[in-house]
Scaffold this motif. Structure first.
Motif, PDB file in Angstrom:
ATOM      1  N   ALA A  47       0.828  -1.204   0.000  1.00 21.15           N
ATOM      2  CA  ALA A  47       0.000   0.000   0.000  1.00 21.15           C
ATOM      3  C   ALA A  47       0.867   1.261   0.000  1.00 21.15           C
ATOM      4  O   ALA A  47       0.583   2.227  -0.725  1.00 21.15           O
ATOM      5  CB  ALA A  47      -0.930  -0.006   1.212  1.00 21.15           C
ATOM      6  N   ALA A  78      -7.067  -4.355   2.634  1.00 19.37           N
ATOM      7  CA  ALA A  78      -6.113  -5.213   1.934  1.00 19.37           C
ATOM      8  C   ALA A  78      -6.465  -6.671   2.212  1.00 19.37           C
ATOM      9  O   ALA A  78      -6.606  -7.077   3.359  1.00 19.37           O
ATOM     10  CB  ALA A  78      -4.691  -4.923   2.403  1.00 19.37           C
ATOM     11  N   GLU A  91     -10.109  -0.784  -4.800  1.00 18.93           N
ATOM     12  CA  GLU A  91      -9.683   0.566  -4.436  1.00 18.93           C
ATOM     13  C   GLU A  91      -9.398   1.374  -5.719  1.00 18.93           C
ATOM     14  O   GLU A  91      -8.536   1.003  -6.516  1.00 18.93           O
ATOM     15  CB  GLU A  91      -8.427   0.498  -3.564  1.00 18.93           C
ATOM     16  CG  GLU A  91      -7.740   1.815  -3.313  1.00 18.93           C
ATOM     17  CD  GLU A  91      -8.691   2.877  -2.778  1.00 18.93           C
ATOM     18  OE1 GLU A  91      -8.660   4.006  -3.308  1.00 18.93           O
ATOM     19  OE2 GLU A  91      -9.452   2.580  -1.827  1.00 18.93           O
ATOM     20  N   LEU A 126      -6.152  -4.761  -3.182  1.00 20.83           N
ATOM     21  CA  LEU A 126      -6.572  -3.587  -2.412  1.00 20.83           C
ATOM     22  C   LEU A 126      -7.997  -3.189  -2.785  1.00 20.83           C
ATOM     23  O   LEU A 126      -8.313  -3.018  -3.971  1.00 20.83           O
ATOM     24  CB  LEU A 126      -5.604  -2.424  -2.671  1.00 20.83           C
ATOM     25  CG  LEU A 126      -4.132  -2.729  -2.312  1.00 20.83           C
ATOM     26  CD1 LEU A 126      -3.233  -1.574  -2.738  1.00 20.83           C
ATOM     27  CD2 LEU A 126      -3.982  -3.014  -0.820  1.00 20.83           C
TER      28      LEU A 126
END
Length: 280
Positions: free
Chosen positions: A17, A47, A79, A96
């Protein structure tokens, strides 16, 4: 995951990330089983971290999510601030996702059924190469029949699970005319109650089969609100899904929390389901 593996998974999720430009000051473990879900803050990203042996499953899940985003399905989204893909770090596969703040109330059976019907309607619009549910049953059956995978499973229970998985799933899949794309495991743990409404997660279980196979994962009351559902078929599917659940719990490497309880409870649910459809 065991504590040492969990620590590595947390660090892998944090590192990926950070590398893609998300700010991570803290990590909260949302769920820990053979795979983990991590809330990354303050970027508020979820995650999903799995051992790299599950890389293909993670990539399939991302593929499903990308396809469903185009048709406005009631599912959690990837995401949007990062590339929609699976990242690999330190023997972990990491994807993600958008984090959704949960609404602290239960989803009513009618709303649950409505979300599932809408999801099925959208899935009928998607052209996706997915396995048949019987392929997943075959994996569970392999775990039951191979004593090396399930050495602690008592013989009588091994026979129960084997016969349920093989004979009942074969009977369910005789007529494939009504088969369609399914979520695969839309149980309560895979349906989030959010401000946007109910959203399904864990899309790696996507498969083909009758809608009753999905309904069998939902609470009993939900099927009463799903128009056109074959109640008898739901009961047969429920016996199969509990047999699959039990097969996973008896695998030597299974890491589900409170596994010993669920080993016993799963077998009890199989017997109860068979009795309800008069097959016990």
């Amino acid at each position: 995951m065991e504590p040492s593996e969990l620590r590595r998974a947390v660090e892998a999720g944090r590192a990926i990330a950070s590398e893609v430009g998300l700010r991570v000051d803290d990590v909260v473990v949302v769920n820990n089983s053979d795979r983990v879900a991590l809330r990354l803050v303050p970027c508020d990203v979820l995650a999903r971290v799995a051992p790299s042996r599950h890389l293909a499953d993670s990539e399939f899940e991302v593929q499903v999510a990308r396809r469903l985003a185009d048709v406005d399905a009631p599912v959690a989204e990837l995401e949007p601030r990062v590339e929609p893909r699976v990242y690999v770090r330190d023997a972990f596969a990491i994807s993600l996702w958008t984090y959704y703040e949960p609404v602290e109330t239960e989803i009513a059976p009618a709303d649950y059924a409505d979300a599932l019907m809408r999801h099925h309607a959208v899935l009928r619009q998607v052209d996706l190469d997915a396995p048949h549910f019987t392929d997943r049953v075959a994996e569970a059956l392999s775990a039951v029949t191979d004593r090396r995978q399930s050495p602690e499973l008592p013989d009588a229970d091994r026979v129960l699970l084997s016969s349920t998985l093989s004979e009942l799933s074969a009977a369910i899949s005789v007529d494939k005319a009504a088969d369609q794309l399914l979520h695969g495991e839309p149980h309560e743990g895979n349906l989030l109650h959010t401000k946007r409404g109910p959203l399904f997660v864990d899309l790696a279980t996507c498969c083909r089969g009758p809608v009753e196979f999905d309904l069998a994962h939902a609470p009993d009351e939900v099927e009463q609100h799903y128009a056109g559902a074959d109640q008898d078929l739901v009961q047969r599917c429920r016996a199969v899904t509990w047999a699959m659940f039990s097969a996973w719990r008896w695998r030597r490497e299974d890491q589900m929390p409170d596994r010993d309880h669920w080993r016993v409870e799963g077998l009890n649910r199989v017997r109860a389901s068979l009795n309800r459809c008069e097959l016990g």
